[in-house]
Design a protein around this motif. Sequence first.
Motif, PDB file in Angstrom:
ATOM      1  N   THR A  11     -11.278  -8.002  -9.804  1.00 41.82           N
ATOM      2  CA  THR A  11     -10.789  -7.971  -8.426  1.00 41.82           C
ATOM      3  C   THR A  11     -11.804  -7.302  -7.496  1.00 41.82           C
ATOM      4  OG1 THR A  11      -9.754  -5.819  -8.774  1.00 41.82           O
ATOM      5  CG2 THR A  11      -8.391  -7.765  -9.231  1.00 41.82           C
ATOM      6  N   GLU A  54       0.817  -1.214   0.000  1.00 37.46           N
ATOM      7  CA  GLU A  54       0.000   0.000   0.000  1.00 37.46           C
ATOM      8  C   GLU A  54       0.850   1.264   0.000  1.00 37.46           C
ATOM      9  OE1 GLU A  54      -2.721  -0.227   3.271  1.00 37.46           O
ATOM     10  OE2 GLU A  54      -3.780  -1.956   2.436  1.00 37.46           O
ATOM     11  N   GLY A  68      -7.245  -2.813 -12.244  1.00 41.55           N
ATOM     12  CA  GLY A  68      -7.386  -3.960 -11.351  1.00 41.55           C
ATOM     13  C   GLY A  68      -7.304  -5.225 -12.192  1.00 41.55           C
ATOM     14  N   GLY A 114     -11.165  -4.791  -5.574  1.00 45.20           N
ATOM     15  CA  GLY A 114     -11.030  -3.342  -5.724  1.00 45.20           C
ATOM     16  C   GLY A 114     -11.858  -2.814  -6.882  1.00 45.20           C
ATOM     17  N   ASP A 174      -3.230  -8.490  -2.753  1.00 52.02           N
ATOM     18  CA  ASP A 174      -4.294  -9.441  -2.430  1.00 52.02           C
ATOM     19  C   ASP A 174      -4.107 -10.043  -1.043  1.00 52.02           C
ATOM     20  OD1 ASP A 174      -2.190 -11.038  -3.040  1.00 52.02           O
ATOM     21  OD2 ASP A 174      -3.363 -12.519  -4.119  1.00 52.02           O
ATOM     22  N   ALA A 205      -7.375  -5.139  -2.178  1.00 57.82           N
ATOM     23  CA  ALA A 205      -8.089  -4.742  -3.392  1.00 57.82           C
ATOM     24  C   ALA A 205      -7.776  -5.654  -4.583  1.00 57.82           C
ATOM     25  CB  ALA A 205      -7.738  -3.302  -3.750  1.00 57.82           C
ATOM     26  N   VAL A 253     -13.639   1.254   3.395  1.00 57.73           N
ATOM     27  CA  VAL A 253     -12.594   0.985   2.389  1.00 57.73           C
ATOM     28  C   VAL A 253     -11.372   1.813   2.770  1.00 57.73           C
ATOM     29  CG1 VAL A 253     -14.244   0.529   0.518  1.00 57.73           C
ATOM     30  CG2 VAL A 253     -13.308   2.819   0.792  1.00 57.73           C
ATOM     31  N   VAL A 289      -8.579   2.220  -4.377  1.00 54.56           N
ATOM     32  CA  VAL A 289      -8.920   1.437  -3.186  1.00 54.56           C
ATOM     33  C   VAL A 289      -7.810   0.413  -2.987  1.00 54.56           C
ATOM     34  CG1 VAL A 289     -10.552  -0.233  -2.217  1.00 54.56           C
ATOM     35  CG2 VAL A 289     -11.393   1.677  -3.591  1.00 54.56           C
ATOM     36  N   ALA A 313     -10.449  -3.293   1.928  1.00 58.32           N
ATOM     37  CA  ALA A 313     -11.783  -2.996   2.437  1.00 58.32           C
ATOM     38  C   ALA A 313     -12.125  -3.971   3.546  1.00 58.32           C
ATOM     39  CB  ALA A 313     -12.828  -3.096   1.330  1.00 58.32           C
TER      40      ALA A 313
END
Length: 290
Positions: free
Chosen positions: A122, A32, A53, A124, A75, A94, A145, A178, A181
């Motif tokens: 995906t 991230e 995605g 996301g 993932d 995501a 999210v 994103v 979530a």
Amino acid sequence: VKGLVKVAEPLARYTTFRIGGPADVLVEPADEEDLARALAWAQERGVPVTLLGGGSNVLVPDEGLPGLVLRIGLDGIRWERPGDGGRRGVVVGAGTVLARLVHEAARRGCRGLEPCAGIPGTVGGALVMNAGTRDGSIGQVVDWVRVVEPGGQLAVWPREQCGFAYRSSRMQAEGIPVVAARLVLDPGDPQAILQEIRRHTAYRQRTQPLRYPNCGSVFKNPPGDASGRLIEACGLKGLRRGRAQISEQHANFIINLGGATAEDVLDLMTTAWRCVRDRFGVILEPEVRL
Ligand code: EPU
């Protein structure tokens, strides 16, 4: 960035349509923070950014995409212990394949993702476009999210801030990535959930041209009607441009017969859009991201 960086990378292989020219630079962030860094870097320099995605709902131009294409592959699925009334939270990356999440949920007897059965792509991507069916959509089971806000800040948005609506969200409207979530699912009987999933998947297999590369529904449904019905009523089923064709099976699908270009697809979309406007006075809105 720590992740993968590829220059002049052809994008057709990253889309279910198997269409699209090269990305100037394709980045697959490692985590991230990596993604946030790449995004901030591009924004500071005014470099255009496209988020990708699973590539199942996108038409990439033949000339490719300028600047940075960020492929979000983060993932992972982390199930929480069941809480009050057996409701269960799950935190999901995501880049997780949606079908994997749908099946894990069913096996654990968690209800709420059945409308997402059979949808490619995906988690996301599903969140950004609020994927689903008439029976419901993924936004309904979202608790929060995690997104990367402009400037590269990671932030958590509760569902009320996500602006979920029919096949859209605030993340989509504002181009906000994103990264993860949290969903909350109700308890249910695994067998009943699996059966529901099979029903959704079977319906898609029966009514949609899934043997050919495609991007899912091309247009959103207008209120109270179906784009497929309108396009069929215009007599456009089977119409071909180059190697692209309006599906004979479902008029709101365009299939790639092998070697179709984005231009072929846009040509068919324009024809259908005009025809539906002239014949029915209905302005169709693309669902596929252009
Ligand atoms: N129809 C026609 N002709 C056609 C196709 C459909 O008359 O060529 C009629 C059908 O007979 C039906 C109505 O149109 O009465 C709706 O068709 P369908 O049940 O196939 O669903 P849809 O509205 O076309 C939506 C989603 C799909 C999802 C299906 C099944 C949208 C834009 N599409 O399609 O989602 O798979 O329901 O649940 O909401 C996607 O979003 O990419 C997607 C594939």
